[in-house]
Structure formats: structure tokens, C-alpha cells
Design a protein around this motif. Sequence first.
Motif, PDB file in Angstrom:
ATOM      1  N   THR A 158      73.767  44.664  86.000  1.00  0.00           N
ATOM      2  CA  THR A 158      73.210  45.422  84.540  1.00  0.00           C
ATOM      3  C   THR A 158      74.415  44.936  83.693  1.00  0.00           C
ATOM      4  O   THR A 158      74.224  45.052  82.539  1.00  0.00           O
ATOM      5  CB  THR A 158      73.236  47.214  84.374  1.00  0.00           C
ATOM      6  N   TYR A 159      75.918  44.850  84.471  1.00  0.00           N
ATOM      7  CA  TYR A 159      76.939  44.169  84.028  1.00  0.00           C
ATOM      8  C   TYR A 159      77.318  42.549  83.329  1.00  0.00           C
ATOM      9  O   TYR A 159      77.190  41.757  82.387  1.00  0.00           O
ATOM     10  CB  TYR A 159      78.305  44.800  84.519  1.00  0.00           C
ATOM     11  N   PHE A 160      76.507  42.088  84.206  1.00  0.00           N
ATOM     12  CA  PHE A 160      76.473  40.863  84.462  1.00  0.00           C
ATOM     13  C   PHE A 160      75.826  39.875  83.451  1.00  0.00           C
ATOM     14  O   PHE A 160      75.320  39.104  83.016  1.00  0.00           O
ATOM     15  CB  PHE A 160      76.644  39.936  86.048  1.00  0.00           C
ATOM     16  N   ASN A 161      74.338  40.827  82.841  1.00  0.00           N
ATOM     17  CA  ASN A 161      73.302  40.121  81.741  1.00  0.00           C
ATOM     18  C   ASN A 161      74.071  40.170  81.272  1.00  0.00           C
ATOM     19  O   ASN A 161      73.318  39.254  80.194  1.00  0.00           O
ATOM     20  CB  ASN A 161      72.045  41.037  82.114  1.00  0.00           C
ATOM     21  N   THR A 162      74.919  40.525  80.522  1.00  0.00           N
ATOM     22  CA  THR A 162      75.080  40.825  79.436  1.00  0.00           C
ATOM     23  C   THR A 162      77.001  39.415  79.150  1.00  0.00           C
ATOM     24  O   THR A 162      77.470  39.184  78.174  1.00  0.00           O
ATOM     25  CB  THR A 162      75.904  41.975  78.683  1.00  0.00           C
ATOM     26  N   ARG A 194      77.269  36.520  79.704  1.00  0.00           N
ATOM     27  CA  ARG A 194      76.902  35.515  78.648  1.00  0.00           C
ATOM     28  C   ARG A 194      77.293  35.725  77.309  1.00  0.00           C
ATOM     29  O   ARG A 194      77.820  34.891  75.652  1.00  0.00           O
ATOM     30  CB  ARG A 194      76.151  34.284  78.373  1.00  0.00           C
ATOM     31  N   GLN A 195      77.009  36.595  76.555  1.00  0.00           N
ATOM     32  CA  GLN A 195      77.372  36.685  74.854  1.00  0.00           C
ATOM     33  C   GLN A 195      78.602  36.974  75.139  1.00  0.00           C
ATOM     34  O   GLN A 195      79.159  37.131  73.928  1.00  0.00           O
ATOM     35  CB  GLN A 195      76.290  38.387  74.932  1.00  0.00           C
ATOM     36  N   ARG A 196      79.480  38.091  76.313  1.00  0.00           N
ATOM     37  CA  ARG A 196      80.217  38.532  75.723  1.00  0.00           C
ATOM     38  C   ARG A 196      80.806  37.210  75.812  1.00  0.00           C
ATOM     39  O   ARG A 196      82.560  37.718  75.575  1.00  0.00           O
ATOM     40  CB  ARG A 196      80.802  39.644  77.539  1.00  0.00           C
ATOM     41  N   VAL A 197      81.096  36.493  76.587  1.00  0.00           N
ATOM     42  CA  VAL A 197      81.806  35.106  77.181  1.00  0.00           C
ATOM     43  C   VAL A 197      81.663  34.627  75.264  1.00  0.00           C
ATOM     44  O   VAL A 197      82.757  34.164  74.843  1.00  0.00           O
ATOM     45  CB  VAL A 197      81.459  34.202  77.970  1.00  0.00           C
ATOM     46  N   SER A 198      80.955  34.521  75.089  1.00  0.00           N
ATOM     47  CA  SER A 198      80.414  33.992  73.519  1.00  0.00           C
ATOM     48  C   SER A 198      81.339  34.651  72.062  1.00  0.00           C
ATOM     49  O   SER A 198      81.588  33.947  71.480  1.00  0.00           O
ATOM     50  CB  SER A 198      79.364  33.848  73.104  1.00  0.00           C
ATOM     51  N   GLU A 199      81.244  36.131  72.579  1.00  0.00           N
ATOM     52  CA  GLU A 199      82.079  36.837  71.776  1.00  0.00           C
ATOM     53  C   GLU A 199      83.595  36.695  71.583  1.00  0.00           C
ATOM     54  O   GLU A 199      84.170  36.660  70.803  1.00  0.00           O
ATOM     55  CB  GLU A 199      81.748  38.439  71.824  1.00  0.00           C
ATOM     56  N   GLU A 200      83.782  36.624  73.433  1.00  0.00           N
ATOM     57  CA  GLU A 200      84.911  36.338  73.455  1.00  0.00           C
ATOM     58  C   GLU A 200      85.792  35.101  72.768  1.00  0.00           C
ATOM     59  O   GLU A 200      86.999  34.821  72.140  1.00  0.00           O
ATOM     60  CB  GLU A 200      85.533  36.717  74.792  1.00  0.00           C
ATOM     61  N   LEU A 237      86.647  27.400  76.942  1.00  0.00           N
ATOM     62  CA  LEU A 237      86.096  28.386  77.470  1.00  0.00           C
ATOM     63  C   LEU A 237      85.936  28.590  79.052  1.00  0.00           C
ATOM     64  O   LEU A 237      85.330  29.837  79.309  1.00  0.00           O
ATOM     65  CB  LEU A 237      84.390  27.560  77.881  1.00  0.00           C
ATOM     66  N   ALA A 238      86.435  28.019  79.859  1.00  0.00           N
ATOM     67  CA  ALA A 238      86.408  28.284  81.487  1.00  0.00           C
ATOM     68  C   ALA A 238      87.098  29.119  81.439  1.00  0.00           C
ATOM     69  O   ALA A 238      87.100  30.020  82.171  1.00  0.00           O
ATOM     70  CB  ALA A 238      86.819  27.517  81.995  1.00  0.00           C
ATOM     71  N   ASN A 239      88.578  29.269  80.623  1.00  0.00           N
ATOM     72  CA  ASN A 239      89.312  30.406  80.707  1.00  0.00           C
ATOM     73  C   ASN A 239      89.027  31.901  80.328  1.00  0.00           C
ATOM     74  O   ASN A 239      88.992  32.926  80.734  1.00  0.00           O
ATOM     75  CB  ASN A 239      90.442  30.059  79.880  1.00  0.00           C
ATOM     76  N   VAL A 240      87.825  31.701  79.152  1.00  0.00           N
ATOM     77  CA  VAL A 240      87.606  32.823  78.374  1.00  0.00           C
ATOM     78  C   VAL A 240      86.532  33.459  79.724  1.00  0.00           C
ATOM     79  O   VAL A 240      86.410  34.305  80.185  1.00  0.00           O
ATOM     80  CB  VAL A 240      86.439  32.140  77.598  1.00  0.00           C
ATOM     81  N   GLU A 241      85.752  32.717  80.375  1.00  0.00           N
ATOM     82  CA  GLU A 241      84.728  32.839  81.278  1.00  0.00           C
ATOM     83  C   GLU A 241      85.975  34.186  82.426  1.00  0.00           C
ATOM     84  O   GLU A 241      85.299  35.445  83.056  1.00  0.00           O
ATOM     85  CB  GLU A 241      83.697  31.684  82.083  1.00  0.00           C
TER      86      GLU A 241
END
Length: 339
Positions: A284-288, A290-296, A309-313
Motif C-alpha cells: 500500500t506504501y510502494f504503490n505510490t 513512482r508518483q512520489r518519486v516524480s513529485e520529489e 533520478l536515482a538519488n531521488v528514488e
Amino acid sequence: MTTERAAWRRYLDDLFRRLSPAEKQRLYAEVGVSRTTVQRWRNGENTADPSHVHRLLTALPEQERHQLRLLMQEDPTLQVPEAPLSVEQASDHIPLHIYEEVLHLARHAPNQFWLLGGTIVFHALTQLGAAEQEGLEIVIAGCMPPGDNGKIRSLRALGVRGTAPRRTDFHTKEMLLGVESLAGYAAMRQQSILVPDTRDPGTALPLYSQEHERSCAAVPLMWGGKLAGALLVTSNLLDFFTEEKLRLLERYADLVCLAFSQQDFVDSSYLDLATLPGWHIQQTYFNTFRQRVSEEYKRSVQHGSHQELANVEVKVRQKIEEELLQLTPLAQRLETVEG
């Protein structure tokens, strides 16, 4: 003058013409190549390397495998590995040609983890009897970056591959493993462990397992006295793992260590794995994720910091780890690991 295609290419071409689209896709996935690559083999435009020859032969039914192997051995431009061990012949030793292939990749592969890790996991599944056994899965788990206190609180699934009905290609899976998992427990104890029956109430181990897992084994990934993570293998069969198979997995774990860089290995004193929620909660946490990575990432661009991008992930994954740790109070950490 047109050069006649080698006999094995004609046979492979005829074989693929008779396969259904679903069967073709299965072979592409198991061999680890694209449709275009196989088409070039069939047409004579390209030659398969030893790794792909071995995977192709392993993926085919016995009759087709035998015929194609014979035809390939007639082609002097091909390197055809020795026949893979059958389940009855399988032992706790890895065949020499696998060591040679892995060491060759270690010298020349540009992306060592994916090429080396994927190749080693493929051979491990094959020797464990992947062609005959459904529901096998191997997870290469590595240490997460340390938290603010300098301690490593969880392992992360870096690469995963299984046999049907599980996913059959080498892929990433956003999943964290703590001391409640066999991988985490093996890493903390720095010893190999097997569990013949995950549902046995008498199992004196802290163990979280998914519903389809009936037996499992884990081996720590160690080099020079330091630790990079653990190799976790699960099966949907009861009593699948034996002491002999555990020894075999220990040897494959040694090879997996070649897929890591030197800085991935840490002193075991930094390892302080916590208890994490099960996969159904983590999902339920990891479902978002990619969305959280994009926002960050967008925020970093707007603020002028423009992170890779790798550091953001990594940053987002550490944040999710913190959130999951909050769900499991520190007092619930399994004391058996420290005992």
C-alpha cells in the motif's frame, strides 16, 4: 551467392513457426532476449553467445532441446555449453561452465549487477529444477542505506526471478525485508538457514512468509568478512529444500557477491535490522512509489537542486522505510536475533 543457413538455424526457425504467440513470449522471457534477436538467429544475421545458447536449450522441451543441441554442435562458430544437470543428477556443486561464464561476465559486463545477477539466478533456478518445479523464486536482497543513527534497518529486494506462476524474468521488486524475514534473519546471524515447512508451528524462527510459500532457504552474502545482504529462495512445495540444496545455494551466493561493488559490503556491526510489516501492508506504501518519486523530482527542479533520478528514488525509498518502521514499535523487535 547466398550462404545457406546452418541446420540449427533452420530447425529453430521451423520450431518458432510452430509455437503459439504465448509460447514464444515465454521463451523470449526465459532466454532473456527480444523477438528481434531470435529472428536474427533464425535468419543467420547474428550468432547466439554461450549464455543465451544455454538458456535457450534449457527452456525447450526435452526432445527439441536434444535435437537443437546436436545441430548446434555441428556449427563451429557456436560455443555450446555442456548439457545442464537433470534434477536427478543435481548435486551441491556448480558446473564448471557456469563459473567460466560468470567470470567472463565479471571481466567484461558493463552493468554487472543486472547481467551477472540475472545470469547467476537463472542458472541457480535451472539447477534447482526450474523446468520441473513450479513456484520457485530467488531474491537477491541488498542493504538499505543507513539511517540517521548510522545503522542499517532493512534489506531491499534488488533482483527477483521465479518460475511460473511467479514472474519469470529478472526484475526489481519494491519490497523491504527486516529481521522478521528469513533473509534478514540469515543476514543478522551471518549463517545459512533453511525452513522445510513455513507453516510448522514448531519452527523456532522469526518468519514472515507469503501465502504461497511452503518452504524457504536463505544465505548471507559475505565477502572479506563484510556483508552485502542475503540470497532468499522460496518454494510452494513442502520440504523442497535439503542440506544438499542449501550447500548449492551457498556456492551460488558466493557468485552473487561478484555482482556487487566493493562499497556495497559493510561491517556487520552496522546491521541492526528492525521488524517490518508484511508485504500486503508494504504494498500500500510502494504503490505510490513512482508518483512520489516524480513529485520529489519536480520539487528538486523547481528549487534549483535538480537531483539525479536515482538519488531521488533512494530518498523516497528511505522515507517509505521510515514510515513502515513507525508501524512496528521498536519494542517489538525480535530479541532472538540478539540472543
